[in-house]
Scaffold this active site. Structure first.
Site, PDB file in Angstrom:
ATOM      1  N   GLU A 338       1.663  -8.210   4.242  1.00 24.20           N
ATOM      2  CA  GLU A 338       1.357  -8.928   3.019  1.00 24.20           C
ATOM      3  C   GLU A 338       2.309  -9.358   2.121  1.00 24.20           C
ATOM      4  O   GLU A 338       2.178  -9.214   0.888  1.00 24.20           O
ATOM      5  CB  GLU A 338      -0.147  -9.012   2.712  1.00 24.20           C
ATOM      6  CG  GLU A 338      -1.189  -8.937   3.649  1.00 24.20           C
ATOM      7  CD  GLU A 338      -2.516  -8.876   2.956  1.00 24.20           C
ATOM      8  OE1 GLU A 338      -2.756  -8.585   2.262  1.00 24.20           O
ATOM      9  OE2 GLU A 338      -3.470  -9.563   3.807  1.00 24.20           O
ATOM     10  N   ASP A 417     -10.014  -7.765   9.314  1.00 23.46           N
ATOM     11  CA  ASP A 417      -9.990  -7.780   7.881  1.00 23.46           C
ATOM     12  C   ASP A 417     -11.538  -7.915   7.230  1.00 23.46           C
ATOM     13  O   ASP A 417     -11.927  -8.924   6.548  1.00 23.46           O
ATOM     14  CB  ASP A 417      -9.237  -8.749   7.221  1.00 23.46           C
ATOM     15  CG  ASP A 417      -8.861  -8.306   5.758  1.00 23.46           C
ATOM     16  OD1 ASP A 417      -9.371  -7.326   5.299  1.00 23.46           O
ATOM     17  OD2 ASP A 417      -8.274  -9.150   5.064  1.00 23.46           O
ATOM     18  N   GLU A 445     -15.972  -8.568  -0.437  1.00 21.08           N
ATOM     19  CA  GLU A 445     -14.939  -9.664  -0.464  1.00 21.08           C
ATOM     20  C   GLU A 445     -15.434 -10.772   0.554  1.00 21.08           C
ATOM     21  O   GLU A 445     -15.421 -12.148  -0.021  1.00 21.08           O
ATOM     22  CB  GLU A 445     -13.490  -9.077  -0.216  1.00 21.08           C
ATOM     23  CG  GLU A 445     -12.518  -9.985   0.133  1.00 21.08           C
ATOM     24  CD  GLU A 445     -11.231  -9.577   0.577  1.00 21.08           C
ATOM     25  OE1 GLU A 445     -10.886  -8.477   0.780  1.00 21.08           O
ATOM     26  OE2 GLU A 445     -10.275 -10.288   0.772  1.00 21.08           O
TER      27      GLU A 445
HETATM   28  O1  GCW Z   1      -7.930  -8.863   2.858  1.00 19.49           O
HETATM   29  C1  GCW Z   1      -7.052  -8.496   2.258  1.00 19.49           C
HETATM   30  C2  GCW Z   1      -7.352  -8.764   0.842  1.00 19.49           C
HETATM   31  C3  GCW Z   1      -6.215  -8.662  -0.034  1.00 19.49           C
HETATM   32  C4  GCW Z   1      -6.114  -6.969   0.203  1.00 19.49           C
HETATM   33  C5  GCW Z   1      -5.601  -6.826   1.510  1.00 19.49           C
HETATM   34  C6  GCW Z   1      -5.522  -5.405   1.812  1.00 19.49           C
HETATM   35  C7  GCW Z   1      -5.291  -5.520  -1.816  1.00 19.49           C
HETATM   36  O2  GCW Z   1      -7.830 -10.214   0.722  1.00 19.49           O
HETATM   37  O3  GCW Z   1      -6.522  -8.970  -1.590  1.00 19.49           O
HETATM   38  O4  GCW Z   1      -4.994  -6.739  -0.786  1.00 19.49           O
HETATM   39  O5  GCW Z   1      -6.692  -7.338   2.235  1.00 19.49           O
HETATM   40  O6  GCW Z   1      -6.416  -4.695   2.198  1.00 19.49           O
HETATM   41  O7  GCW Z   1      -4.279  -4.769   1.437  1.00 19.49           O
END
Ligand code: GCW
Length: 738
Positions: A338, A417, A445
């Site tokens: 990311e 995720d 989340e």
């Molecule tokens: O799913 C994503 C989240 C991000 C998070 C990432 C991760 C901290 O939306 O906010 O970043 O996973 O786990 O690194």
């Protein structure tokens, strides 16, 4: 009322519920009972007669063998809990001679009083043994620890028993934790905002600095210790390199001081590019081999993990940290993910990146967690063979055996995720010569962000109890992460908690069951969801039978209900993934590089991840698991769309068509969410009025949200498929997508 009227009515009902509850939140976000909310499951309420008579043996003196801050915290906690619950103070005494009482100490210390004392089985470092014994002629209750921390955990267990009304008359109980690593991660930014945090601002940071008032940090550590958590990463895995500036480390030291009495060690997230961006000017004073150029403050020109200057940078930095925080626990690294920097910038491996940091920590006893959440978020969605789910295994499995023995690969429970349902990550079975930890998400989340009830312990248990059948033998995930299966030196649990300054920590009193449950499972993954929620309910709200029964049922129903009105059959949660991860947004998954695809079109839905015709993801599992998922006949309905692309008319094992299942599940889910209100209303008078009202408002809000979800998803899938709901409900709403 005809059908159209009904639809309009339900839409209006949803809007009214949402407005009502949104306005009550807006007027007073702290409605509830802030004091009780903050105490969470450590309330220690006064026990009335005759309940208190069961603990008459518990009287007299408390003798503490030792004087570490952890032991002192244990003693004070015991005295506080007993005096609050039983209404009679215990007195602290320096001598073990002269009457009955409670004796706290490590096994070694207690043996100095009673050399013949033998625990019933091996007492490990963080373990405890609660037992009665005659010491110098008097019957005493012993809280024996494998370490000081074990004494603290034994103390909390004793207090929990009293608070839940469990007899201690004949207690003889030895418990060891399932795994050495039992950590929470906080995704707190240094400016005080918490990424994916729903309980207010950071308890640690504000405006780029550590807060002056760290009282909440101390209270948090106490809560964590009470369920056996022994480490906490305080800053976001999307790490701000400034966290490693020396003048910041000095501030972090104060957090470590606040945590220390509770046996919670501080850890930090670090960015791999730190040697380049933090700069050598900030190297600590420890050690003498700092090059003049570095002393002058020039940052290194890179962060190649195989560059000796980079290794030296990490060593100096770590040495400095340990001068400030001697019990520092270690680091967590998110790299090549990311948009974060990573070893790929230098053609190096993830093991290279982890090891350069691990080597620096090793002399101090620290560990580094390297996150397996590594994937390309610019995947070409047009290519049907591409698959984000494959990424963790593809990136980490080939490196098995190359990681240092104080490096731990931290693996999210599922391959995507934290969705409402995913299969287990195959990587748990793909590392035989590497330490591993499971990453679970306590903060909701993708599961309602604490505005909706979703008790996650049953989800986590499905993962931990999953049998990977490695080498065709029973291999449960919980035994892989503990390190037991492959005899790894270290392993365990990391839970993304994200508590904040709100009185109720997570933004909702009921959501605290997830934090409690995470700790309990990390301590003992064999506990059932029912046991965990029973304990939590009694500790949080008391033992009124109607209350216990109702709260338990609500919690246990909440995940299936949330799943049924959001994303079914393993399709993913269907939230708006490019936006808030909360509202329905099924189309946001498609036609972008994030790879949370469900591939819904006019003919069918689901990701074909088979080896035969799909992305091949299923091939990452051990053979017996592959067989279960590869064939449509064997694949369980609740994961069908994670593994297969099928037409809407596909008939499930349940006998229903896929599309009808979607419609029915969404209507049933929304109805059951509305039923939560009715169930909760039975509790008025059985619970603190402020908490009653606060939670009622939350259920009313959730019922409205469930209707919005139901209609959004049903209309979306009806719009795509054009297949009518056999029960005539879908497609008649004012908001229908045609
Ligand atoms: O799913 C994503 C989240 C991000 C998070 C990432 C991760 C901290 O939306 O906010 O970043 O996973 O786990 O690194």
């Amino acid at each position: 009322m005809n059908r159209n009227h009904r639809q309009v009515f339900s839409l209006l009902y949803a809007i009214v519920l949402t407005l009502l509850s949104a306005s009550s939140f807006a007027q007073d976000p702290e409605t509830g009972n802030p004091e009780l909310d903050t105490q969470a499951w450590l309330r220690y309420p006064h026990l009335d007669w005759p309940a208190s008579t069961a603990y008459e043996q518990l009287s007299g003196r408390v003798v503490l063998l030792g004087d570490s801050v952890v032991l002192k915290a244990a003693q004070q906690e015991l005295m506080r809990g007993v005096s609050q619950m039983l209404g009679r103070p215990l007195t602290s005494s320096a001598s073990a001679t002269g009457g009955s009482g409670v004796i706290l100490g490590t096994l070694a210390a207690i043996r100095s009083l009673s050399p013949k004392l033998r625990p019933p089985n091996n007492l490990e470092s963080d373990g405890y043994w609660l037992t009665w014994a005659k010491i110098r002629g008097s019957e005493c209750l012993l809280i024996v620890g494998g370490s000081d921390r074990g004494v603290l955990y034994g103390t909390f267990t004793l207090l929990s028993k009293i608070a839940r009304g469990e007899s201690i008359a004949k207690t003889n109980e030895l418990q060891n934790p399932s795994a050495p690593i039992r950590w929470v991660n906080q995704w707190d930014n240094l400016d005080g905002h918490i990424e994916r945090g729903y309980g207010g601002r950071s308890i640690f940071f504000d405006a780029g600095r550590v807060r002056d008032d760290l009282s909440r940090a101390g209270e948090y550590a106490r809560l964590l210790a009470s369920v056996g958590i022994n480490g906490c990463t305080i800053n976001n895995v999307n790490a701000n390199p400034a966290a490693l500036e020396d003048n910041f480390i000095v501030q972090v030291r104060r957090i470590a001081d606040a945590f220390r009495p509770w046996g919670v060690q501080v850890a930090m997230s670090v960015d791999l590019s730190s040697p380049k961006v933090v700069g050598a000017a900030n190297l600590g004073t420890a050690g003498s081999a700092v090059q003049p150029a570095q002393r002058a403050g020039a940052p290194l020109d890179g962060f190649d993990p195989l560059d000796p200057r980079v290794a030296e940078w990490w060593q100096k930095k770590v040495d400095y940290i340990y001068t400030q925080i001697p019990d520092f626990a270690g680091f967590v690294v998110k790299a090549d993910s990311e948009g974060r920097s990573g070893p790929s910038a230098y053609g190096r491996t993830h093991a290279d990146a982890a090891n350069v940091i691990a080597r620096a920590l090793k002399p101090h006893g620290g560990v580094v967690f390297y996150r397996a959440f590594v994937y390309n978020h610019h995947l070409d969605w047009r290519n049907l063979k591409n698959d984000r789910a494959r990424a963790a295994y593809e990136n980490l499995h080939p490196l098995d055996g190359e990681f240092a023995d104080n490096a731990i690969v931290q693996i999210k429970n599922g391959p995507i995720d934290f969705q409402v349902r995913e299969p287990v990550s195959p990587l748990f079975a793909g590392l035989r010569h590497t330490n591993q930890a499971i990453e679970l998400q306590i903060t909701q989340e993708y599961t309602g962000q604490q505005k909706q009830l979703c008790f996650l312990v049953p989800l986590w248990k499905e993962v931990l109890d999953f049998d990977m059948r490695i080498d065709d033998k029973s291999t449960l995930v919980k035994d892989l992460v503990s390190g037991r299966v492959f005899h790894r030196p270290v392993g365990g649990y990391a839970g993304v908690a994200n508590v904040g300054l709100d009185a109720n920590w997570l933004g909702s009193p009921m959501a605290m069951a997830n934090l409690y449950g995470f700790g309990r499972l990390a301590w003992n993954p064999n506990l059932s969801s029912e046991t965990i929620v029973d304990e939590w309910t009694r500790l949080t709200f008391g033992s009124d039978p109607l209350l216990v029964q109702t709260v338990k049922q609500l919690q246990l129903d909440s995940w299936p209900v949330y799943e049924s009105y959001t994303g079914n059959l393993g399709v993913g949660t269907l939230t708006n993934i490019t936006g808030n991860h909360y509202d329905a947004g099924p189309q946001s998954s498609e036609e972008n590089g994030w790879g949370q695809w469900h591939r819904a079109d006019r003919n069918g839905i689901g990701m074909d991840r088979t080896v035969a015709t799909g992305t091949g993801f299923i091939g990452q599992y051990p053979p017996e698991v592959q067989t279960r998922y590869e064939s449509l006949a064997a694949c369980p309905d609740n994961l069908l769309l994670f593994f297969h692309h099928v037409p809407y008319s596909y008939v499930l094992h349940s006998g229903r068509t896929l599309i009808q299942h979607f419609y029915d599940a969404h209507y049933e889910g929304a109805e059951r969410a509305a039923g939560f209100i009715t169930q909760w209303k039975k509790l008025q008078g059985h619970i603190d009025e402020g908490q009653y009202r606060n939670i009622l408002a939350r259920f009313e809000f959730q019922a409205g949200e469930a209707i919005k979800w139901r209609d959004a998803i049903c209309n979306w899938i009806y719009g795509l498929s054009g297949i009518a709901d056999q029960k005539g409900r879908v497609g008649n709403q004012a908001s229908a997508v045609r």
